[in-house]
Write an enzyme that holds these catalytic residues in place. Sequence first.
Site, PDB file in Angstrom:
ATOM      1  N   ASN A  92       0.824  -1.215   0.000  1.00  0.00           N
ATOM      2  CA  ASN A  92       0.000   0.000   0.000  1.00  0.00           C
ATOM      3  C   ASN A  92       0.865   1.275   0.000  1.00  0.00           C
ATOM      4  O   ASN A  92       2.018   1.243  -0.397  1.00  0.00           O
ATOM      5  CB  ASN A  92      -1.051   0.004   1.103  1.00  0.00           C
ATOM      6  CG  ASN A  92      -2.312   0.719   0.621  1.00  0.00           C
ATOM      7  OD1 ASN A  92      -2.351   1.935   0.571  1.00  0.00           O
ATOM      8  ND2 ASN A  92      -3.311  -0.033   0.200  1.00  0.00           N
ATOM      9  N   HIS A 118       2.938   0.168  -3.078  1.00  0.00           N
ATOM     10  CA  HIS A 118       3.401  -1.221  -3.175  1.00  0.00           C
ATOM     11  C   HIS A 118       4.904  -1.361  -3.417  1.00  0.00           C
ATOM     12  O   HIS A 118       5.343  -2.178  -4.242  1.00  0.00           O
ATOM     13  CB  HIS A 118       2.617  -1.961  -4.258  1.00  0.00           C
ATOM     14  CG  HIS A 118       1.162  -2.141  -3.953  1.00  0.00           C
ATOM     15  ND1 HIS A 118       0.652  -2.176  -2.668  1.00  0.00           N
ATOM     16  CD2 HIS A 118       0.077  -2.287  -4.779  1.00  0.00           C
ATOM     17  CE1 HIS A 118      -0.670  -2.356  -2.719  1.00  0.00           C
ATOM     18  NE2 HIS A 118      -1.046  -2.419  -3.980  1.00  0.00           N
ATOM     19  N   HIS A 187      -1.167 -10.151  -2.610  1.00  0.00           N
ATOM     20  CA  HIS A 187      -2.134  -9.383  -3.375  1.00  0.00           C
ATOM     21  C   HIS A 187      -2.979 -10.271  -4.307  1.00  0.00           C
ATOM     22  O   HIS A 187      -3.196  -9.931  -5.472  1.00  0.00           O
ATOM     23  CB  HIS A 187      -1.395  -8.307  -4.170  1.00  0.00           C
ATOM     24  CG  HIS A 187      -2.194  -7.069  -4.448  1.00  0.00           C
ATOM     25  ND1 HIS A 187      -3.380  -7.104  -5.139  1.00  0.00           N
ATOM     26  CD2 HIS A 187      -1.977  -5.778  -4.123  1.00  0.00           C
ATOM     27  CE1 HIS A 187      -3.840  -5.870  -5.234  1.00  0.00           C
ATOM     28  NE2 HIS A 187      -3.015  -5.038  -4.624  1.00  0.00           N
ATOM     29  N   SER A 188      -3.455 -11.409  -3.795  1.00  0.00           N
ATOM     30  CA  SER A 188      -4.314 -12.275  -4.623  1.00  0.00           C
ATOM     31  C   SER A 188      -5.696 -11.671  -4.805  1.00  0.00           C
ATOM     32  O   SER A 188      -6.235 -11.052  -3.889  1.00  0.00           O
ATOM     33  CB  SER A 188      -4.452 -13.657  -3.978  1.00  0.00           C
ATOM     34  OG  SER A 188      -3.250 -14.365  -4.134  1.00  0.00           O
ATOM     35  N   TYR A 189      -6.248 -11.869  -5.993  1.00  0.00           N
ATOM     36  CA  TYR A 189      -7.600 -11.401  -6.334  1.00  0.00           C
ATOM     37  C   TYR A 189      -8.527 -12.609  -6.372  1.00  0.00           C
ATOM     38  O   TYR A 189      -8.430 -13.434  -7.273  1.00  0.00           O
ATOM     39  CB  TYR A 189      -7.606 -10.771  -7.726  1.00  0.00           C
ATOM     40  CG  TYR A 189      -6.982  -9.411  -7.851  1.00  0.00           C
ATOM     41  CD1 TYR A 189      -5.618  -9.215  -7.675  1.00  0.00           C
ATOM     42  CD2 TYR A 189      -7.758  -8.311  -8.207  1.00  0.00           C
ATOM     43  CE1 TYR A 189      -5.041  -7.948  -7.830  1.00  0.00           C
ATOM     44  CE2 TYR A 189      -7.196  -7.053  -8.374  1.00  0.00           C
ATOM     45  CZ  TYR A 189      -5.844  -6.876  -8.174  1.00  0.00           C
ATOM     46  OH  TYR A 189      -5.285  -5.637  -8.340  1.00  0.00           O
ATOM     47  N   GLU A 324      -5.936  -7.998   1.669  1.00  0.00           N
ATOM     48  CA  GLU A 324      -4.493  -7.875   1.891  1.00  0.00           C
ATOM     49  C   GLU A 324      -4.235  -7.623   3.368  1.00  0.00           C
ATOM     50  O   GLU A 324      -4.408  -6.518   3.860  1.00  0.00           O
ATOM     51  CB  GLU A 324      -3.945  -6.719   1.049  1.00  0.00           C
ATOM     52  CG  GLU A 324      -4.220  -6.876  -0.430  1.00  0.00           C
ATOM     53  CD  GLU A 324      -4.215  -5.521  -1.132  1.00  0.00           C
ATOM     54  OE1 GLU A 324      -3.189  -4.840  -1.124  1.00  0.00           O
ATOM     55  OE2 GLU A 324      -5.270  -5.133  -1.674  1.00  0.00           O
TER      56      GLU A 324
HETATM   57  C1  BGC Z   1      -4.673  -0.729  -3.502  1.00  0.00           C
HETATM   58  C2  BGC Z   1      -5.440  -0.131  -4.659  1.00  0.00           C
HETATM   59  C3  BGC Z   1      -4.711  -0.418  -5.935  1.00  0.00           C
HETATM   60  C4  BGC Z   1      -4.547  -1.921  -6.064  1.00  0.00           C
HETATM   61  C5  BGC Z   1      -3.824  -2.340  -7.317  1.00  0.00           C
HETATM   62  C6  BGC Z   1      -4.546  -2.190  -3.739  1.00  0.00           C
HETATM   63  O1  BGC Z   1      -3.806  -2.761  -2.698  1.00  0.00           O
HETATM   64  O2  BGC Z   1      -5.284  -0.461  -2.265  1.00  0.00           O
HETATM   65  O3  BGC Z   1      -5.628   1.242  -4.464  1.00  0.00           O
HETATM   66  O4  BGC Z   1      -5.411   0.108  -7.047  1.00  0.00           O
HETATM   67  O5  BGC Z   1      -3.872  -2.402  -4.960  1.00  0.00           O
HETATM   68  O6  BGC Z   1      -2.646  -1.682  -7.448  1.00  0.00           O
END
Ligand code: BGC
Length: 360
Positions: A92, A118, A187-189, A324
Amino acid sequence: MLLSMTTAMAAHGSVTKAAFGKTPNGTEVDIYTLKSDTVEARIMTYGARIVSIKTADKNGKIADVVLGYDSLDGYLADKKTYFGAVVGRYGNRIAHGEFKLDGKTYHLPKNNGENSLHGGTVGFDQLVWKAREVPEGIELTLVSKDGDQGYPGTVTAHVRYTLHHNALRIDYNVTTDKDTVVNLTNHSYFNLGGIGSGTILDEEMMIAADKYTPTDSGLIPTGELAAVDGTPMDFRKPTVIGKHIHDDFQALKLAGGYDHNWVLRGSTGEVKTAAHVHDLATGRTLTVTTTEPGVQFYAGVSLDGTFKSPGGWPYAKNTALCLETQHFPDSPNHPSFPTTELKPGEARHSMTTFTFSVQK
Ligand code: BGC
């Protein structure tokens, strides 16, 4: 003898390794498949990323429940989403790409408007980690040199992924040789309906938090810990994600939906439930536990369909969500937040689990 060996293997699952291509500078990338009785997870050395997680739904149908690509090229072409990656050194944002430590100001790349996101322009998500097999999984190691992306100290990060039946466990261990700040997360979706099934707006979610950290328009925390009570940020009881996402509420307007840090109940270092997600259509559920003090619930608000799944399905807005587990955004500039400082001789350990089940 043969029978008992086979049984032992089934109980402990298996780990296999394969080549997954090369980065533009010729570094080989490997992919590991971790298999248990109920879950198959693939993890690669580029960005220490989770590439896929396959689990069954209530009818036994297997699907991949995390967004990703089927080749390394897909990941190399996408510098926006951080699919499956370990983000670092600082998950973040850090306001104005700047923080003070021991009286000195450090400058980081501003890769998100005025802020650093990040870990900077080339964060841990874009580096090739070294891997070795460990019981029930793998351990990935990265050494980030003093000054990498502007951060002080040579940092050594070990990230272990192990699979225990239906639970994928992530252990982070970090050390440094100079005072620094660190905040690693995954950062898994997730889309529990499976890739291609639709958005996550119909999924039901609980977040074990009474407060969240409101932000300014650049998504930098104001420093306040605000009560979720009576707001669309209240997920203390399982709530359908889409129910309030379009409400006329300042935090949602600033972020274009959910993209905030929730303050988890309990203390840093204590293992606690962070969140629970339930896809009503398939019955798949995800439970997240962690030792971290916060969780960023990001509802995939910046996904815009530019990137596509292996089957050609556009990864569009709200087609997945991230949970996250983390220290709060911009902590180095907020002395009242749990500290992200790490000193030589200390070891920062944190743990997060993703557990998959079916609820009919
Ligand atoms: C952030 C988002 C960002 C995303 C992809 C997330 O952890 O909070 O603001 O767009 O990651 O980068």
